[in-house]
Enzyme design. Structure first.
Site, short mmCIF file in Angstrom:
data_model
loop_
_atom_site.label_atom_id
_atom_site.label_comp_id
_atom_site.label_asym_id
_atom_site.label_seq_id
_atom_site.Cartn_x
_atom_site.Cartn_y
_atom_site.Cartn_z
N HIS A 25 19.78 -46.61 -2.76
CA HIS A 25 18.94 -45.41 -2.85
C HIS A 25 17.93 -45.63 -3.97
O HIS A 25 18.18 -45.27 -5.12
CB HIS A 25 19.82 -44.19 -3.11
CG HIS A 25 19.09 -42.88 -3.07
ND1 HIS A 25 19.73 -41.67 -2.85
CD2 HIS A 25 17.78 -42.57 -3.24
CE1 HIS A 25 18.86 -40.69 -2.89
NE2 HIS A 25 17.65 -41.20 -3.13
N HIS A 27 13.62 -45.39 -4.25
CA HIS A 27 12.28 -45.19 -3.65
C HIS A 27 11.36 -46.16 -4.38
O HIS A 27 11.18 -46.03 -5.59
CB HIS A 27 11.81 -43.76 -3.85
CG HIS A 27 12.72 -42.74 -3.25
ND1 HIS A 27 12.52 -42.22 -2.00
CD2 HIS A 27 13.86 -42.18 -3.73
CE1 HIS A 27 13.50 -41.35 -1.72
NE2 HIS A 27 14.33 -41.32 -2.76
N HIS A 205 18.23 -37.84 3.14
CA HIS A 205 18.55 -37.05 1.95
C HIS A 205 19.10 -35.70 2.43
O HIS A 205 18.49 -35.05 3.30
CB HIS A 205 17.29 -36.77 1.13
CG HIS A 205 16.81 -37.92 0.30
ND1 HIS A 205 16.56 -39.16 0.82
CD2 HIS A 205 16.55 -38.01 -1.04
CE1 HIS A 205 16.16 -39.97 -0.16
NE2 HIS A 205 16.14 -39.29 -1.30
N GLU A 208 20.98 -32.49 -1.90
CA GLU A 208 20.51 -32.80 -3.26
C GLU A 208 20.33 -31.45 -3.96
O GLU A 208 21.05 -31.12 -4.89
CB GLU A 208 19.20 -33.60 -3.20
CG GLU A 208 18.61 -33.91 -4.57
CD GLU A 208 17.27 -34.67 -4.51
OE1 GLU A 208 16.65 -34.74 -3.43
OE2 GLU A 208 16.84 -35.19 -5.57
N ASP A 286 17.47 -43.96 -7.61
CA ASP A 286 16.51 -43.01 -7.02
C ASP A 286 15.06 -43.36 -7.38
O ASP A 286 14.39 -44.00 -6.59
CB ASP A 286 16.86 -41.57 -7.41
CG ASP A 286 16.38 -40.53 -6.41
OD1 ASP A 286 15.88 -40.91 -5.34
OD2 ASP A 286 16.53 -39.32 -6.69
N ASP A 287 14.61 -42.92 -8.54
CA ASP A 287 13.23 -43.17 -8.99
C ASP A 287 13.28 -43.61 -10.45
O ASP A 287 12.96 -42.84 -11.36
CB ASP A 287 12.39 -41.90 -8.84
CG ASP A 287 12.37 -41.41 -7.41
OD1 ASP A 287 11.64 -42.00 -6.59
OD2 ASP A 287 13.10 -40.44 -7.09
#
Ligand code: ADE
Ligand code: ZN
Length: 349
Positions: A25, A27, A205, A208, A286-287
């Site tokens: 996961h 991005h 997703h 969340e 994630d980011d």
């Protein structure tokens, strides 16, 4: 399952960094560091609303998912050419290899780029070339997952799938991301059904910020194989049972959840609860450029905050390989390396 002896807290932090793991996961647009955003803006002669790297970094204070997405999409707008996508992915893969990531399944958001006139082929070719070079030069395995933006229409998702059709050999699956609340999985039922017919792997997703109902419909309507985040599942006992029974992987992102105020503090994170309930939870970044850390930072911070043990560490790394879309042969090799790493650490503790 390998029986994991206890190790000291200091050794556990080292072990978390050293153990081989898969990242499922991430991005890729969320790996754009402020330095690279400024460099790409200059290279592409684009104006930036921030005077410096520092002022850009200071804007990274979020109250919820949407407040982050607004800045994340603005950051991604410096990407124009194939080489830009290559440089971004190559930088992430080099950083992931340092964290002992053996395999990464990388999300990308084509609609963010095609809406600005960038061809989808430019996006996918640059990312795919970076994955190939990283495999031969860094020994890291990686694949691509195309994400549909759920705040856009079903028609836009179908149009994106059409554009991607000649390039499907370069991606392993599709996902669903962006603003969750108000955009339930059902909106994309027909798109996902078509992707399933095309033989693509499916993830989404869900849970969340959104309710457990979104996790149910991601599973039962979209028929996804993994849930990205899924931390809201703890509010629904029947759902927890389903996720445990079917070993549906959750790709959990602790620092993201903290920075987007899903949990008031990392010590309130429910990762340990998910694992102890028998769910196939994994740890991911994630980011990472926006949330203060790559995968190892997610591991070390959430372990320190919630007093998890070496047994949890082994389970999380094992889960990450089990949950991946890699071949069984690759999974066995990585699981063997994982066991060896633990044996080495325990011997020398
Ligand atoms: N796109 C990038 N990061 C995301 C996240 N955490 N949730 C939904 N969409 C995203
Ligand atoms: Zn995400």
């Amino acid at each position: 399952m390998f029986k994991v002896p206890p190790v000291s807290a200091r050794r556990l932090q080292e072990l978390l960094r050293a153990m081989p793991k898969a990242e499922l996961h991430i991005h890729i647009e969320g790996s754009l560091e402020p330095e690279l955003i400024v460099a790409l803006a200059q290279r592409n002669d684009l104006p930036l609303p921030y005077a410096s790297v520092e002022s850009l970094r200071q804007a990274y204070a979020f109250t919820n998912l949407q407040s982050f997405l607004d800045i994340y999409y603005a950051g991604a707008s410096v990407l124009l050419h194939e080489q830009d996508f290559y440089d971004m992915a190559r930088a992430y893969l080099a950083r992931a290899a340092m964290d002992n990531v053996a395999h990464a399944e990388i999300f990308f958001d084509p609609q963010t780029h095609t809406a600005r006139g960038v061809a989808i082929e430019t996006v996918i070719s640059g990312l795919h070339r970076a994955c190939e070079d990283a495999r031969s030069e860094l020994g890291i395995s990686s694949t691509l997952i195309l994400c549909f933006l759920r705040h856009l229409s079903e028609a836009s998702a179908f149009e994106t799938l059409e554009q991607a059709q000649p390039l499907l050999g370069k991606i392993v699956g599709v996902g669903l991301d962006s603003s969750e609340l108000g955009h339930p999985p059902e909106k994309f039922a027909r798109v996902f059904a078509r992707c399933r017919e095309l033989g693509l792997h499916l993830v989404a997703h869900a849970g969340e910020e959104g309710p457990p109902a979104y996790i149910w419909s991601a599973l039962d309507v979209l028929k996804v194989e993994r849930i990205d985040h899924g931390v809201q599942a703890v509010h629904d006992a029947a759902l927890m049972q389903r996720l445990a029974q079917d070993r549906i992987p959750l790709t959990v992102c602790p620092l993201s959840n903290q920075k987007l105020c899903v949990f008031p503090d990392l010590k309130n994170h429910n990762l340990r609860q998910l694992l102890d309930a028998g769910l196939c939870a994994t740890v991911n970044s994630d980011d990472p450029a926006y949330f203060g850390g790559y995968i190892n930072e997610n591991f070390t911070q959430v372990f320190a905050a919630t007093n998890m043990t070496a047994r949890h560490a082994y389970q999380l790394a094992f889960n990450s390989f089990e949950a991946s879309f890699a071949s069984n042969a690759d999974k066995r090799v990585w699981e063997h390396r994982l066991k060896e790493t633990f044996e080495r650490f325990v011997e020398h503790d």
